[in-house]
Design an enzyme around this catalytic site. Structure first.
Site, PDB file in Angstrom:
ATOM      1  N   CYS A  27      83.999   9.329   4.889  1.00 47.39           N
ATOM      2  CA  CYS A  27      84.042   9.954   6.205  1.00 47.39           C
ATOM      3  C   CYS A  27      84.524   8.921   7.219  1.00 47.39           C
ATOM      4  CB  CYS A  27      82.675  10.497   6.597  1.00 47.39           C
ATOM      5  SG  CYS A  27      81.428   9.214   6.844  1.00 47.39           S
ATOM      6  N   CYS A  30      81.964   6.272   7.889  1.00 45.78           N
ATOM      7  CA  CYS A  30      81.874   5.280   6.807  1.00 45.78           C
ATOM      8  C   CYS A  30      83.010   4.269   6.926  1.00 45.78           C
ATOM      9  CB  CYS A  30      81.950   5.973   5.456  1.00 45.78           C
ATOM     10  SG  CYS A  30      80.651   7.191   5.177  1.00 45.78           S
ATOM     11  N   ASP A 432     121.771  22.422  10.525  1.00 43.91           N
ATOM     12  CA  ASP A 432     123.127  22.002  10.183  1.00 43.91           C
ATOM     13  C   ASP A 432     123.755  23.040   9.254  1.00 43.91           C
ATOM     14  OD1 ASP A 432     125.366  20.138   9.782  1.00 43.91           O
ATOM     15  OD2 ASP A 432     124.517  19.903   7.771  1.00 43.91           O
TER      16      ASP A 432
END
Length: 769
Positions: A27, A30, A432
């Site tokens: 996380c 952490c 393009d």
């Protein structure tokens, strides 16, 4: 510590790269603790922290810093399962045992069982809840003992993490839960009030929430692992005439690898022997197997469907297209979206404010207003439970990982959460023409036989003339003749001559023939305003006229040639010095799904604009056929940049889709640059914001839809989690929300809801659009 910016595990200038596997770093909080722990470690100059993979990549002065780095991470409470100098091995997410088999899961189950037994002893009329001791002058009942054991078993891992958080001066959820659990337990032991049920419930439910969050991260890591496992670890190599099976990482560039039917291609290479249909869906997302023969490229991770192939390795294991894709997908979460940056800023204020509210709630009402102290202490503990912003902090990273990995499995490489977010905000798409809306390869579109000849006669003559030419138009004509089964015939081709700027001339079977521009035949003295079309009744072209005694008279100069040229086609006449035998029209081939793709983009509310360097007539014809809203013709590379800037001023956010180097400036100018057919192209993969690994235009509406849905999911997760927290906060002072509600709804419930919502992105498939 200065964050490193090096891609993957490659060396970064001076020093070495160290890779630490930290599975429990799952996380942002952490990762923050690990980063704080490594800050100031001698020899460590930078680092990248990836909760999604559980990997820390450090830049260090030398490999001697590895031991000190490991000690620092473990001192922060996180086990390092592997630490090595980054080398040539393709590394994936940090491995970890299944979340429901971990020690934490077992302790949570035991704690939960003890809690249930304690509740039965306390509330069922069994007569078991007797006083067993009187510590600190207050009675301790049998249920209380069971609850204390439940707190000790379930709370041990929480308190240990909270201790490391305190050491790192981190006001995170582990520290807050530790304070809440220890506070409730202390009140129960040293006062007549009993909060052990709340303490035990908090320990059990918070552990369940953490296990669910870990499970969510593991799902994200597994999606990365699936990409890693696409390429086999072993390769069958031809060495000294013998076939030897070796590790894919040990195969050198230039060696020959053999792939049997049904096997995966282990490395990138070029086919030197054999032919087969190869399933490239794992790499490019192309659903139909691609025929491969000598000279064609193959990619690591693709599957040899039927035939035998030998190929020469063109890239080592760390440099294959698949490896670059995995590197970039793993690093995509490092590029934070605007919403994620907002969440981080919000979280830095949210937690201190709510903690302050918890302290005031627990102290002011009893001390100032004389209200019941224990009741408001419980309310303060409940505020601590909702003080951590975990649910909405993970809302964006989980969604980004889900979206980016899902896209990669469908042949779309999104190089960061910011690009995924930006694509979802696009208002117009500039595309393009050559190589994007069209294949970039010339093809024959029309064959008009004249003066008594049929189509086979025209193609036979044209093939004989063009077979010796190297011009792209010649290749298109020869290829079409072959596809139609028209051979050269028995006529000998002699005295071939290329007529610069006009066409070609050669003797076929002793007779001089020409193939070239209409001007060439006008110079030869032909009246192109009066030729006769060879046809059966009912097959006259739209511009055939009856201007003489013979039917099917054409005016090539005024009617046929201008009509074909207005459609973007190049006209080639074929004949002798005595008659014009026929007309062949050639044009760049529009991709079969170009019109459907443009229609799908427009259906999503996007404006589509074609940019091309071709003349206006050709551009207009292609634009009309594919259905774009607008087009800009005759553009040089710098003009395309100006066109993109103009579109940004007119519409807002603009994505540019291109395939060539000449599109690079425009790709860089657009809010999102999308490269076509990037598989195997280092430049395209490295420079584009998004890369379509195959040439399948249908990935464009899929990418747009995925990005819009990802943005919607992120908004839902952020505001949903904040809304739930707000409702809980409002209910706490009125006694409507307790500790159990805060954990079950604000933590367990929101974590599960956010994860499930994010994982919905994997359900979207290109074929669904």
């Amino acid at each position: 510590m200065t964050d490193g910016t090096v891609d993957g595990d490659r060396d970064a200038g001076d020093g070495v790269r160290l890779r630490l596997e930290v599975p429990e770093m799952d996380c942002p909080s952490c990762a923050g603790k690990v980063e704080n722990a490594l800050d100031g470690v001698d020899g460590v100059t930078g680092g990248e922290f990836s909760p999604a993979t559980g990997v820390v990549t450090l830049t260090a002065a030398s490999s001697d810093a590895r031991e000190a780095a490991v000690e620092a991470v473990e001192a922060a409470g996180y086990e390092v399962t592997d630490a090595s100098e980054a080398g040539t091995e393709r590394a994936g997410p940090a491995a970890a045992e299944p979340v429901w088999q971990t020690a934490r899961a077992r302790k949570t189950a035991a704690s939960g069982a003890l809690l249930l037994v304690a509740l039965a002893v306390r509330f069922l009329p069994l007569g078991l809840d007797v006083v067993v001791a009187r510590p600190f002058g207050h009675p301790l009942f049998a249920a209380d003992v069971l609850l204390l054991v439940a707190v000790a078993v379930g709370g041990e891992v929480i308190v240990r993490s909270g201790y490391y958080s305190a050491r790192n001066l981190s006001l995170d959820i582990d520290f807050l839960m530790t304070v809440a659990i220890l506070g409730a337990t202390a009140v129960s032991l040293f006062t007549p009030e009993r909060l052990l049920i709340e303490a035990a419930s908090l320990a059990v439910l918070f552990n369940v929430a953490e296990l669910l969050e870990r499970h969510a991260v593991d799902r994200a890591r597994n999606s990365l692992t699936e990409l890693l496992e696409l390429a086999p670890e072993r390769a069958l190599v031809r060495r000294d005439g013998d076939l030897t099976e070796v590790r894919a990482g040990d195969v050198a560039v230039g060696e020959t690898v053999v792939v049997e039917p049904g096997e995966k291609v282990p490395l990138d290479g070029e086919v030197i022997e054999g032919e087969s249909a190869v399933n490239e869906a794992p790499i490019t997302g192309e659903s139909v197997p691609v025929d491969k023969t000598v000279g064609d490229e193959v990619y690591a991770g693709s599957i040899n469907e039927s035939g035998y192939l030998e190929f020469e390795v063109t890239a080592g294991a760390e440099d294959t297209t698949l490896s670059r894709v995995i590197d970039l997908v793993e690093g995509a979460q490092e590029r934070k979206t605007d919403r994620e940056q907002f969440v981080d800023r919000f979280a830095s204020y949210y937690t201190p404010v709510v903690v302050a509210a918890a302290i005031l709630t627990a102290t002011v009402p009893p001390l100032v207003l004389g209200w019941p102290g224990i009741e408001w202490l419980v309310n303060g503990i409940t505020f601590l439970v909702i003080a951590c912003p975990c649910a909405f902090v993970i809302s964006t990273p989980v969604t980004v990982v889900s979206g980016v990995t899902s896209a990669a499995r469908n042949g779309v490489l999104v190089k960061g959460g910011d690009h995924l977010e930006a694509m979802g905000e696009v208002d117009a798409v500039a595309v393009d023409k050559t190589g994007t809306l069209t294949t970039g390869d010339l093809g024959v579109t029309d064959v008009v036989p004249l003066n008594g000849n049929d189509e086979a006669d025209v193609l036979r003559c044209a093939r004989g003339l063009e077979a010796r030419s190297e011009h792209p138009i010649a290749a298109a004509i020869v290829g079409h003749a072959s596809a139609e089964g028209v051979a050269d015939g028995d006529r000998e081709v002699t005295d071939f001559e290329s007529l610069t700027g006009q066409g070609v001339r050669a003797d076929l079977g002793g007779a001089t023939h020409y193939a070239g521009k209409p001007a060439l035949f006008e110079d030869l003295g032909f009246d192109l305003g009066h030729v006769h079309f060879t046809t059966d009744a009912g097959e006259l072209p739209a511009d055939a006229r009856d201007r003489c005694e013979r039917a099917g008279c054409l005016d090539l100069v005024e009617d046929t040639i201008p009509r074909l040229q207005s459609e973007g086609k190049t006209v080639i006449l074929v004949g002798t010095d005595e008659e014009v035998e026929g007309l062949i029209a050639v044009s760049d081939t529009i991709r079969p799904n170009a019109a459907r793709t443009v229609a799908a983009l427009r259906a999503q509310g996007l404006t589509t604009v074609m940019l091309t360097g071709d003349n206006e007539g050709t551009a207009r014809a292609v634009a009309a056929e594919v259905g774009v809203d607008d087009f800009r013709a005759g553009l040089l590379p710098e003009d395309k940049v100006a066109a993109v800037e103009s579109l940004q001023e007119e519409y807002g956010e603009v994505a540019m889709v291109g395939d060539g180097i000449n599109d690079a400036p425009a790709l860089a100018t657009a809010d999102v640059g999308v490269a076509m057919g990037a598989a195997g192209s280092d430049t395209a993969i490295e420079t584009a914001d998004v890369a379509l690994l195959g040439d399948d235009l249908s990935r464009l509406p899929y990418l747009s839809k995925l990005s819009k849905r990802a943005n919607g999911v992120i908004r839902q997760n952020i505001w949903g989690s904040l809304g739930v927290k707000a409702v809980l906060a409002l209910g706490i002072p009125f006694g409507l929300v307790g500790v159990i509600h805060a954990v079950l709804i604000g933590d367990v419930g929101m974590t599960s809801a956010i994860t499930g919502n994010a994982m919905r992105l994997a359900r979207l498939k290109p074929e669904d659009l």
